[in-house]
Every structure is written in structure tokens, then in C-alpha cells.
Design an enzyme around this catalytic site. Structure first.
Site, PDB file in Angstrom:
ATOM      1  CG  HIS A 125       3.601  68.094 -23.722  1.00 41.57           C
ATOM      2  ND1 HIS A 125       2.469  67.540 -23.178  1.00 41.57           N
ATOM      3  CD2 HIS A 125       3.180  69.176 -24.430  1.00 41.57           C
ATOM      4  CE1 HIS A 125       1.409  68.243 -23.542  1.00 41.57           C
ATOM      5  NE2 HIS A 125       1.818  69.245 -24.300  1.00 41.57           N
ATOM      6  CG  ASP A 202       6.114  63.027 -26.740  1.00 37.97           C
ATOM      7  OD1 ASP A 202       5.552  63.147 -27.837  1.00 37.97           O
ATOM      8  OD2 ASP A 202       5.936  63.819 -25.787  1.00 37.97           O
ATOM      9  CD  GLN A 205       5.614  69.624 -31.295  1.00 36.10           C
ATOM     10  OE1 GLN A 205       5.673  69.983 -32.481  1.00 36.10           O
ATOM     11  NE2 GLN A 205       4.640  70.022 -30.493  1.00 36.10           N
ATOM     12  CE  LYS A 228       1.012  68.170 -30.562  1.00 33.18           C
ATOM     13  NZ  LYS A 228       0.599  69.474 -30.047  1.00 33.18           N
ATOM     14  CB  CYS A 373       1.787  71.511 -22.011  1.00 33.66           C
ATOM     15  SG  CYS A 373       0.184  72.203 -22.316  1.00 33.66           S
TER      16      CYS A 373
HETATM   17  N1  7TS Z   1       4.270  65.674 -26.444  1.00 36.84           N
HETATM   18  C1  7TS Z   1       4.788  66.754 -27.053  1.00 36.84           C
HETATM   19  C2  7TS Z   1       6.256  66.825 -27.329  1.00 36.84           C
HETATM   20  C3  7TS Z   1       3.925  67.786 -27.447  1.00 36.84           C
HETATM   21  O1  7TS Z   1       4.434  68.854 -28.075  1.00 36.84           O
HETATM   22  C4  7TS Z   1       2.542  67.674 -27.193  1.00 36.84           C
HETATM   23  C5  7TS Z   1       1.586  68.783 -27.525  1.00 36.84           C
HETATM   24  C6  7TS Z   1       2.063  66.524 -26.580  1.00 36.84           C
HETATM   25  C7  7TS Z   1       2.961  65.540 -26.213  1.00 36.84           C
HETATM   26  C8  7TS Z   1       0.609  66.295 -26.334  1.00 36.84           C
HETATM   27  O2  7TS Z   1      -0.076  66.224 -27.536  1.00 36.84           O
HETATM   28  P1  7TS Z   1      -1.677  66.138 -27.559  1.00 36.84           P
HETATM   29  O3  7TS Z   1      -2.013  66.076 -28.991  1.00 36.84           O
HETATM   30  O4  7TS Z   1      -2.043  64.922 -26.812  1.00 36.84           O
HETATM   31  O5  7TS Z   1      -2.167  67.379 -26.882  1.00 36.84           O
HETATM   32  N2  7TS Z   1       2.164  70.050 -27.577  1.00 36.84           N
HETATM   33  C9  7TS Z   1       1.503  71.217 -27.575  1.00 36.84           C
HETATM   34  C10 7TS Z   1       2.163  72.432 -27.677  1.00 36.84           C
HETATM   35  O6  7TS Z   1       3.372  72.551 -27.761  1.00 36.84           O
HETATM   36  N3  7TS Z   1       1.270  73.432 -27.673  1.00 36.84           N
HETATM   37  O7  7TS Z   1       0.049  72.891 -27.557  1.00 36.84           O
HETATM   38  C11 7TS Z   1       0.185  71.519 -27.504  1.00 36.84           C
END
Ligand code: 7TS
Length: 416
Positions: A125, A202, A205, A228, A373
């Protein structure tokens, strides 16, 4: 013991938003959980109770409200650290995974130098790529990438070829937000440690979807997003081993993160507060604690079981459709994220995911379309302009998935 379907129905009662209508009078079918999840009443009540009854700054006042707010905020840290089996000192509240990763990457600027190697994967990501690109530019470190196999599983052989004595830092996702594949986190961490590298996971997910134990995985740092996993927007966490967090340079400076300040200099507060400068998102932090309570009440093994049940059903139905290409591993070795495209119906036409998502949306179905992303993965590795993506959580039903898949059949008929 309730059946999975019965349990899902019961869980849905806690999510009033799932009863709303969208696009006229369509039932909402929310299949964009990898982006953010919905929030249960228990979390919303915790937030409103904080503002209705407690609202005060933490760690500052000796008045009753400030004391109560501080106590609850600290209790919430304790819940979240217990949730992933970390020590209290090792769990920092952040606003999301992105902020957590930036704290770690910022700290690396003092540690890395020219010729040092940072190892990432092809899944990243943007949040787990760009901070390290910036560190590499500033320090002269080089980034290397572990390749995938043909099924988009991480290739451990490639990892073994790449990791060496120059590897100082490895960062990788526990689960891909595009492909759904789960990485061998324990094995890769062990490999990194054999060469003396620090390892960051990371877990954006994974922490929401499976039991994650930082001590068992032995990762040095781990980032995740509260939003999430049923918690409020603007919440997340960073785990770091105590001795490493002690060494890491703080990211933000100001109130609350200091111990002693003179006009000339300052010393840092104890962990975790060293990394929580300024007034924190107290309501969000309490909401994150309530989300952890909610998930623990279900049990993380049961959470995974529910998602696997939904994913297996969706994969089976999608595989029956010859105009659908699903990317990534089979149902048994993936999480509840499915990227797919409509390609090669009767006219062999590629239907752009933005069209697919827009037509699904007309039916009340929320899916995501684009590069999620993870643009390098989608465009350079998968060589696609975009994919459509369905992602599930504990409140989704078999009926919703069937409705979404039947809708894909209709969408395909419009183009092919
Ligand atoms: N890493 C992974 C694997 C992610 O799926 C996401 C967000 C992030 C980092 C960043 O997370 P945030 O909370 O800082 O934004 N993924 C997604 C997605 O798949 N669709 O929208 C955000």
C-alpha cells in the site's frame, strides 16, 4: 452455539447503518470493509458518552473530569496492547496505519546510511512504500523488493535471495489489501532477524481480521488502523519493542511527550507518551478500546471463521462465472478481500472497474474500484488499469454476496 448465519444476524443488530437505504430505496450492501468498517452502537455510545459525561483533556488536570478521561484513555491503551499481546509501554495510539508507519520511517533517518538496504514487497500500500522511499532518498539507503509467485503469493525463495547482511530494515503487509494473500510473517521476520535487520509489519488488513500476537510473530514494529476494525475514524496503533522505541527519535514534538523542558532543551516522556505529542483523540481512543471489547466478545477465531465462510462462498460463486477473473490465491489461503475484473464475456470485453462499481452502486452495493492505493502492484505487476474489489466483515451475509454476484451477471450482460 449459534450457526454462523445466526451469529451474523445478531451482529447486524448492533450496526444500525446497515438498515439504511441508498440511491433511492435500495438496501445498503456494504462490501468496502478493507477501506473502513462500519461502527457498532457500542463504539458510538462510548464516543457520545465521553462527550456527554466526561470531556476533558488527559494527563493535565487534577480535576475530576481530567482524571476520569486519563484513566479511561489509559485503560483503552491497556485493552489494545493486550489485544495484540504487547506491553502497555509498547502500544502508541496514532490516527491510522499511515501515521504509525511514518513514525517508524522518520526514526530510521538517524539509523540508516548510504548503501544500507530496506526490503519491501511488491504488495505495498502506498503507506508502506512512500515513507521508505523518502527515507532512502534522505539517507542513501537502497530499496529492494521481494517478488511474488504466479498466484501473487509472496515468494520466500525471492526473500532469501534478497535479504543479506546489508539489510537493515524489512517492512511488509500481513495481508494484501488488493489480492487478499496472507504473507508468511513469522518466517520472514525470522529471516530478517538472522541478518540483524529490524522488521515492521503492516497489519492494517490483519489485526481486524485474525488473532495477531506480536510476541509470537516477533516483529519489531507493527502498524494498524482502528477504523478498519469497528473503531472511530482517526484511530490506529503502532506497536514497537520497548528497547527500539526507546532508541527511536520522536516524530512530533510538543506537549505531553516531554519530561523536562528548559528554554534550551527537553527530555522525553516515558513510553508510550513519548510518541503521543499534543492533545490526543481521546474519544477515538476510548472508541478503539470499545471496538476491541466488541471483537473480543465475539472472539478473533470466530471473526476469522465468519470471514472465511463468506469468502469461500464468494470465491465459489465467482469461479462459476467465466467472465470474471479473480486475482490471487484460492479461498483457503486468503483473507476476505477479493479483487476481480469482468473480462472476456461473449464479446471478450474488459469492463472498466469504475463502470462496474458505478453500476453496482446504482443497486446499493458499495465496492471499491481502482488501484486501491497500491498503484505499482496493480499497474506494474498485474499490468492492469484497475480492479474491482469486494471486502467483507463480520456483518456481511451470504444473501448480500449473492446479490452482489447476481448484479455482476447483470452488469456483464450490459457490456457483453
Ligand atoms: N496498509 C494497508 C495494507 C492498507 O490496506 C491500508 C489502507 C493502509 C496501509 C493505510 O491505512 P490508513 O488507515 O492509514 O489509511 N487500505 C485501504 C484500502 O484498501 N482502501 O482504502 C484504504
Amino acid at each position: 452455539m449459534l450457526t454462523i448465519d445466526e451469529q451474523i444476524s445478531k451482529i447486524r443488530e448492533d450496526f444500525p447503518i446497515l438498515n439504511r437505504k441508498v440511491r433511492g430505496n435500495k438496501d445498503l450492501v456494504y462490501l468496502d470493509n478493507a477501506a473502513t468498517t462500519q461502527k457498532p452502537k457500542q463504539v458510538i455510545d462510548t464516543i457520545s458518552n465521553y462527550y456527554l459525561e466526561i470531556n476533558a483533556n488527559v494527563h493535565r488536570g487534577i480535576h475530576a473530569l481530567s482524571e476520569e478521561a486519563s484513566e479511561l484513555y489509559e485503560q483503552s491503551h491497556k485493552k489494545v496492547s493486550d489485544f495484540v499481546n504487547s506491553k502497555f509501554e509498547e502500544m502508541i495510539f496514532t490516527k491510522n496505519t499511515t501515521e504509525s508507519i511514518n513514525i517508524v520511517a522518520n526514526g530510521l533517518e538517524d539509523i540508516l546510511s548510504k548503501g544500507d538496504e530496506i526490503v519491501l514487497t511488491r504488495y505495498e500500500h502506498h503507506a508502506n512504500l512512500i515513507p521508505f522511499q523518502q527515507v532512502a532518498k534522505k539517507t542513501g539507503a537502497v530499496i529492494k523488493f521481494i517478488e511474488n509467485d504466479d498466484n501473487y503469493n509472496l515468494d520466500m525463495q525471492s526473500a532469501e535471495n534478497i535479504v543479506n547482511d546489508n539489510t537493515k530494515f524489512i517492512s511488509f503487509p500481513h495481508m494484501s489489501n488488493v489480492i487478499g494473500s496472507i504473507t508468511p510473517a513469522k518466517e520472514l521476520t525470522k529471516l530478517g532477524h538472522e541478518y540483524g535487520a529490524m522488521v515492521h509489519l503492516d497489519a492494517a488488513q490483519s489485526v481486524p481480521h485474525m488473532k495477531v500476537d506480536v510476541k509470537d510473530l516477533d516483529v519489531d514494529f507493527m502498524s494498524f488502523s482502528g477504523h478498519k476494525m469497528l473503531a472511530p475514524m482517526g484511530t490506529g496503533g503502532l506497536y514497537g519493542k520497548e528497547e527500539l522505541l526507546e532508541k527511536l527519535h520522536p516524530f512530533l514534538f510538543g506537549g505531553d511527550m516531554i519530561e523536562y523542558v528548559s528554554y534550551e532543551e527537553a527530555t522525553w516522556n516515558v513510553l508510550p507518551w513519548k510518541f503521543e505529542a499534543g492533545t490526543p483523540n481521546v474519544a477515538g481512543g476510548l472508541g478503539l478500546g470499545a471496538a476491541v471489547d466488541y471483537l473480543e466478545n465475539i472472539g478473533m477465531d470466530r471473526v476469522s471463521q465468519i470471514e472465511h465462510y463468506l469468502t469461500k462462498h464468494a470465491m465459489k460463486r465467482l469461479e462459476e462465472l467465466d467472465f470474471i477473473t479473480v486475482y490471487g490465491p484460492d479461498a483457503n489461503s486468503r483473507g476476505g478481500v477479493i479483487s476481480f475484473n469482468i473480462i472476456g464475456g461473449d464479446n471478450g470485453m474488459f469492463v472498466h472497474p469504475h463502470d462496474v462499481a458505478a453500476l453496482m452502486d446504482e443497486r446499493g452495493i458499495a465496492i471499491r474500484a481502482g488501484h486501491h492505493c497500491a498503484q505499482p502492484l496493480v499497474t506494474q505487476i498485474m499490468k492492469l488499469p484497475a480492479t474491482s474489489r469486494m471486502s467483507f466483515y463480520i456483518y456481511n451475509t451470504i444473501e448480500e454476496i449473492d446479490f452482489a454476484i447476481n448484479s455482476l451477471v447483470d452488469v456483464n450482460k450490459m457490456f457483453n
